[in-house]
Design a protein around this motif. Sequence first.
Motif, PDB file in Angstrom:
ATOM      1  N   ALA A  34       0.829  -1.278  -0.086  1.00 53.82           N
ATOM      2  CA  ALA A  34       0.174   0.051  -0.025  1.00 53.82           C
ATOM      3  C   ALA A  34       0.808   1.332  -0.058  1.00 53.82           C
ATOM      4  N   ALA A  37       2.142   1.529  -3.555  1.00 55.69           N
ATOM      5  CA  ALA A  37       1.433   2.043  -4.393  1.00 55.69           C
ATOM      6  C   ALA A  37       1.182   3.383  -4.453  1.00 55.69           C
ATOM      7  N   ALA A  38       1.124   3.847  -3.114  1.00 52.53           N
ATOM      8  CA  ALA A  38       0.732   5.234  -3.034  1.00 52.53           C
ATOM      9  C   ALA A  38       1.881   6.392  -3.601  1.00 52.53           C
ATOM     10  N   GLU A  41       2.545   5.263 -10.077  1.00 55.05           N
ATOM     11  CA  GLU A  41       1.505   5.449 -10.747  1.00 55.05           C
ATOM     12  C   GLU A  41       0.783   4.442 -11.497  1.00 55.05           C
ATOM     13  N   THR A  44       1.624  -2.487 -11.385  1.00 54.61           N
ATOM     14  CA  THR A  44       0.633  -3.531 -10.300  1.00 54.61           C
ATOM     15  C   THR A  44       1.379  -4.158  -9.374  1.00 54.61           C
ATOM     16  N   PHE A  67      -7.614  -2.310  -1.518  1.00 57.38           N
ATOM     17  CA  PHE A  67      -6.553  -1.977  -2.439  1.00 57.38           C
ATOM     18  C   PHE A  67      -6.661  -1.906  -4.065  1.00 57.38           C
ATOM     19  N   ASP A  68      -7.247  -2.660  -4.569  1.00 54.62           N
ATOM     20  CA  ASP A  68      -7.540  -2.668  -6.043  1.00 54.62           C
ATOM     21  C   ASP A  68      -8.210  -1.382  -6.211  1.00 54.62           C
ATOM     22  N   SER A  71      -6.181   1.937  -5.564  1.00 56.73           N
ATOM     23  CA  SER A  71      -4.975   2.012  -6.245  1.00 56.73           C
ATOM     24  C   SER A  71      -5.220   2.260  -7.859  1.00 56.73           C
ATOM     25  N   ARG A  74      -4.616  -1.732  -9.268  1.00 56.19           N
ATOM     26  CA  ARG A  74      -3.251  -1.954  -9.618  1.00 56.19           C
ATOM     27  C   ARG A  74      -2.813  -3.350  -8.340  1.00 56.19           C
TER      28      ARG A  74
END
Length: 270
Positions: A34, A37-38, A41, A44, A67-68, A71, A74
Amino acid sequence: MRHALQADREGLDFVTVQDHPYQKAFYDTWTLMAFLAARTERVTFVPTVANLPLRPPAMLAKAAASFDLLSGGRLQLGLGAGAFWEAIEAMGGPRRTKRESLEALSEAIDVIRAMWSGERSARAGGAYYRVAGVHPGPTPSPSLGIWLGAYGPRMLELTGTKADGWMPSLGFLGLDRLGEAVARLDDAAARAGRDPGGLRKSYNLNGMIRQTSRGAFDGPVEQWVDRIAELHREYGMNGFSYWPDEDHDRQLSVFAQEVVPAAREAVAKR
């Protein structure tokens, strides 16, 4: 973080993150993904593979769907039956036989699918995991799938029957056994009325990119490109992740900038 940003910047498709919670030096996989991902861009993330005995499937489904959606699609849910049972038991998890772990994994997939169903309420599971009258949600994007790390005949059967992807590693499934495993997987998918070609088949490759050849995945860029194209042509492998044995920063740059574009072109031509 440096490697995730590099993968994102250089156009790679996905980053895999191990999930061994009992290793004291490792961050929690979901928290780490997480965080990454933050800061990225487009790339995955895939847990390789989520440790099911320590992560109840209903909560795992909730975490994956969240999360999916947060994001922008991703995530792929890499999922495993478990290993290193003493360490799992030390953290309060169950100790299971091979048969029990397979049965539990099959039930977990049903629970996760139910939690992603978008239905008003859902029931699923069996002896190991069960949801009854639960209100599923949130509903993830259609791109979110379940990828299994599978090697044995029964695990390959389960993968072909219920999963969206397969994630073997070269170190555990060599080229000499790959064809037989793919045949089992494809046969199971066909018997279940599924298209074997629709499965993601992602091979985890450890090795080195260097000037001289020392092995199948230890040699020049051209050798890597030829091998990847051959794996796609002969066995239908359609995803590849690279774990350099050493010199990680430079190796990942060479992989992203030289191997990947040439391999994509070679696969497209064939």
